[in-house]
Scaffold this active site. Structure first.
Site, PDB file in Angstrom:
ATOM      1  N   GLU A 174     -23.816  28.706  -6.993  1.00 56.24           N
ATOM      2  CA  GLU A 174     -23.967  28.819  -5.666  1.00 56.24           C
ATOM      3  C   GLU A 174     -22.910  29.616  -4.935  1.00 56.24           C
ATOM      4  O   GLU A 174     -21.874  29.500  -3.973  1.00 56.24           O
ATOM      5  CB  GLU A 174     -23.407  27.423  -5.091  1.00 56.24           C
ATOM      6  CG  GLU A 174     -24.653  26.339  -5.478  1.00 56.24           C
ATOM      7  CD  GLU A 174     -24.364  24.950  -4.917  1.00 56.24           C
ATOM      8  OE1 GLU A 174     -23.378  24.481  -4.596  1.00 56.24           O
ATOM      9  OE2 GLU A 174     -25.137  23.822  -5.070  1.00 56.24           O
TER      10      GLU A 174
ATOM     11  N   GLU B 112     -30.640  22.225  -9.438  1.00 61.00           N
ATOM     12  CA  GLU B 112     -30.312  20.784  -8.937  1.00 61.00           C
ATOM     13  C   GLU B 112     -31.062  20.233  -7.998  1.00 61.00           C
ATOM     14  O   GLU B 112     -31.791  20.964  -6.894  1.00 61.00           O
ATOM     15  CB  GLU B 112     -28.928  21.190  -8.297  1.00 61.00           C
ATOM     16  CG  GLU B 112     -27.765  21.565  -9.053  1.00 61.00           C
ATOM     17  CD  GLU B 112     -26.413  21.501  -8.247  1.00 61.00           C
ATOM     18  OE1 GLU B 112     -26.250  21.299  -7.060  1.00 61.00           O
ATOM     19  OE2 GLU B 112     -25.424  22.451  -8.822  1.00 61.00           O
TER      20      GLU B 112
END
Length: 802
Positions: free
Chosen positions: A457, A562
């Protein structure tokens, strides 16, 4: 984690109107439109979706003491519009069944279809007459058998006798005698001396011994497993999986998670074989909402624990309770070998393991427990190998923080590729990527650690997609230098899309060798709704499916690293410590309207069968839409205050126990309708075949390292940088001792001896800021006259790839 919606965000250009919920605007900036100067604030049209804030003052200074900046707030463009999910129930078909003499698959498959699929067939342990099996010996001639009854009786008698002998031998092999030795610190990796397919040189299941006691080395459903500390448990796997562990051959890759998943010594066909995975979040890289009990202990401290930095500071001062070693107690107990056995039994074939940079080292005043979690990652490799599970290693926390969120190690500002220390922190991060790549690319480990997420991320809206692409290009070169190119050499390299949206990466890394895009889609951080699961169970299909299909075609392998079952932000510390929730209207940085109480969403013990079925339907839609996925996360720990899980929608394990997760994830296939599925296979170069690694020179030159300027810092020539003259901290390998004496070659920790450039370290005559400094002017003067600095090219403007 990443909230995806139909709102316009990731593509910062004119686009067809999209409908979606309203979001609180943020002062985002852009640097990748030709007609918009860098750092120009986005118009309301461009900032209508809630994303992680890019300005420290926007949300942080008004937080209450101990409050953490929200972790999961990004969103990307759903640029294809709401469409039915398009999936493909991947499989490899076996040979057609012509008659009952053709293949034992006919007898093993209850429906006797003419064309069998891997996902529907059962590879029973011990069978070797399936045409797909490498040891297939063919089937008897039906005509000859029919015309010679006497021969049939003779052969039948021989076969019966052989079966009796085999049963006796297998029974002896699978007899497990309790291992009474003391706790062992054995940890391990992948196939020693593996062949092209990863087959170990000692693949045949034979008994090993500990002293005079025989130990089984393999077993299926109902067998007894002896763990490395001597305890035993019963292996329950109804999907045809079998474990394999021989202390005399610790790099044997003979285990299989399920009948439909390739064993570790077989080729995983990306794009055809499905990745059905789960994260081991909060284990080696802690987070407050996953392991709340760790943090609750220090909520009333002078500096409350809100991230692993402040947790470590508090633990270190708490010498009466063990100091920083309390973290190792967490590593020992939060995830164990039995979790891996349960993951295989749940029909899952991959795990994604977040690992922080302090698994390798810490510098200066960084308070983290250094190197210890690496020991437990080695255990994870051993356990994954034992149960036939592949690992996606995800570098989750980088020096200075790549996104400013609590899971990056320290809540606050972004200091990787951003700010005055942005280039130096990136140099250091690339060194850690190199050290990990050299280790996991060794033949002992490469078939288990089969994917490498080089950075979790990274927040490109702050530092720009161009600089992120430069960083990724350098990381790609580093990994391939360590591992070599071509299928079977080193891991698949996973690039998170950086909150830019999948489509903004189409055209990047063409002809690269085994690269994939990683997306983290969540619905729960968008506008909150009182609608029940039953009203939202098709939302994953219409929101995610078409984008995944497009990315599989345009870029290559695209995975959801995710996702969860949450449809709102209810749950203890889900947004961060002390931040409250949008759903209840008390989220810091609001105002947000009050939707209701979160109690109904967290009190899972009161959920009835109907609600659990609705949640399961939502999970199935998510799995089908995303196609290749890793659920976040396997386990949520109990709160020390209430004694139970307070974020149940995020726990796969709890969902299995309580009945809202599917016992068999394959049943997800077709949930979204399969109206226009992506059709495999991937292109040859995308899986390491012909053309792999031949990235166009125009791309590599346009995205060369280092960047010419750094957001929040200025020209790279004016910023502190390191010099590659330090000693490389090679990661230690596990130690194995054979029962008959002698050791096992576990590798040196470094595959490519020619990759010998030093570690980036400080130049003695240069001045540096704190790596976690945030916004500040570069030091002046930067260096003394005697300092030697790496040459940084003059700035150039590079066009986006066509």
């Amino acid at each position: 984690m990443y909230a995806n919606s139909t709102g316009p965000y990731s593509r910062l250009e004119d686009h067809h109107a999209m409908s979606g919920p309203n979001y609180d605007p943020l002062p985002l900036t852009t640097d990748h439109r030709d007609d918009v100067p860098y750092n120009t604030p986005l118009s309301p049209r461009m900032s209508g979706v809630h994303s992680p804030e890019t300005d420290h003052l926007h949300l942080h200074d008004d937080l209450p003491p101990g409050a953490a900046r929200p972790r999961f707030m990004g969103t990307a463009l759903h640029d294809d519009g709401p469409q039915p999910r398009e999936s493909y129930a991947s499989s490899n078909t076996s040979f057609p069944v012509v008659d009952d003499y053709n293949s034992s698959v006919y007898g093993l498959n209850p429906d006797n279809q003419a064309a069998q699929q891997r996902d529907n067939s059962y590879y029973s342990l011990g069978y070797r007459d399936d045409p797909h099996d490498s040891d297939f010996r063919g089937s008897p001639n039906p005509v000859a058998m029919k015309n010679n009854p006497r021969r049939m009786w003779i052969i039948g008698g021989i076969v019966l006798a052989a079966i009796i002998v085999i049963v006796a031998v297998v029974a002896a092999v699978l007899t497990v005698v309790h291992h009474n030795s003391s706790d062992s610190d054995v940890s391990g990796g992948a196939s020693k001396g593996s062949k092209a397919s990863g087959t170990s040189s000692g693949a045949s299941p034979t008994a090993t011994s500990k002293g005079s006691q025989a130990l089984a080395v393999t077993g299926g459903d109902g067998s007894t497993v002896t763990t490395d500390n001597g305890t035993t448990f019963t292996y329950s796997n109804s999907f045809g999986g079998y474990w394999y562990w021989d202390e005399n051959d610790p790099f044997n890759n003979g285990a299989r998670a399920q009948s439909w998943s390739p064993a570790l010594n077989e080729t995983f066909q990306y794009g055809i074989d499905k990745i059905r995975g789960v994260n081991l979040g909060g284990w080696l890289n802690t987070e407050p909402f996953i392991s709340p009990a760790l943090y609750e202990k220090y909520l009333d401290a002078a500096t409350p624990a809100i991230d692993e930095w402040t947790l470590s500071v508090n633990m270190a001062a708490d010498t009466a309770n063990g100091g920083l070693s309390q973290l190792e107690d967490h590593y020992k107990t939060f995830i164990t070998e039995q979790d891996f056995a349960q993951i295989a039994a749940a029909g899952l074939n991959w795990v994604r393991i977040p690992l922080p940079y302090w698994a390798i080292e810490v510098r200066d005043d960084e308070p983290f427990l250094a190197k210890t979690c690496w020991t437990y990652f080695l255990k994870a490799i051993q356990w994954a190998r034992k149960y036939g599970i592949r690992i996606n290693l995800d570098l989750h926390a980088l020096p200075g923080s790549q996104n400013g969120w609590n899971h990056s190690g320290r809540l606050g500002t972004i200091n990787m590729l951003n700010g005055p220390m942005g280039l130096a922190n990136a140099q250091r991060s690339l060194d850690y990527i190199r050290i990990l790549a050299e280790f996991i690319s060794q033949p002992q480990y490469k078939d288990v650690v089969a994917m490498f997420g080089v950075t979790n991320e990274p927040f490109a809206p702050t530092f720009g997609q161009e600089n992120l692409a430069r960083y990724y290009m350098q990381a790609y070169d580093i990994v391939r230098t360590a591992s070599g190119t071509g299928e079977g050499n080193g891991p698949f390299i996973s690039f998170h899309e950086g909150f830019m949206g999948l489509s903004n990466w189409f055209g990047y890394f063409t002809n690269s060798d085994r690269t994939s895009l990683d997306l983290h889609p969540y619905l729960c951080f968008n506008a909150q709704s009182a609608d029940p699961y039953s009203a939202r169970d098709t939302e994953p299909c219409t929101t995610w499916g078409a984008n995944q299909n497009a990315s599989m075609s345009a870029f290559g392998l695209s995975t959801a690293g995710e996702f969860s079952n949450a449809i709102n932000d209810c749950g203890l510390y889900v947004n961060g410590v002390g931040l409250g929730t949008r759903y209840e209207g008390n989220y810091t940085g609001g105002p947000w309207p009050v939707i209701g109480s979160c109690e109904q969403w967290t009190d899972y013990q009161s959920w009835d069968a109907s609600l659990k079925q609705d949640i399961q339907q939502f999970a199935l839609a998510s799995m089908d839409a995303l196609q290749n996925w890793f659920f976040w996360t396997w386990k949520i720990g109990n709160s020390s205050v209430t004694g139970k899980v307070e974020s149940p929608a995020w726990s796969y394990q709890l969902g299995l126990q309580e009945g809202w997760m599917p016992a068999d994830p394959r049943v997800a296939a077709g949930t979204c309708g399969n109206t226009a599925p992506w059709q495999p296979p991937l292109q040859s170069w995308q899986t390491g075949g012909a053309g792999a690694g031949q990235i166009p020179a125009t791309f590599t030159s346009s995205y060369a390292w280092p960047p010419t300027s750094i957001s929040g810092g200025g020209a790279a020539t004016d910023l502190p940088t390191y010099t590659p003259t330090g000693a490389l901290p090679t990661l230690p390998a596990p130690a194995f001792t054979k029962s008959a004496g002698g050791t096992v070659d576990a590798g040196s920790g470094w595959l490519n001896s020619a990759d010998n450039t030093g570690m980036n370290v400080a130049i003695p005559t240069c001045n540096y800021l704190d790596p976690w400094i945030g916004n500040a002017a570069p030091p002046s003067p930067l260096c003394g006259a005697a300092a030697r600095r790496d040459t940084v090219p003059d700035p150039v403007i590079t066009p986006p790839p066509s």
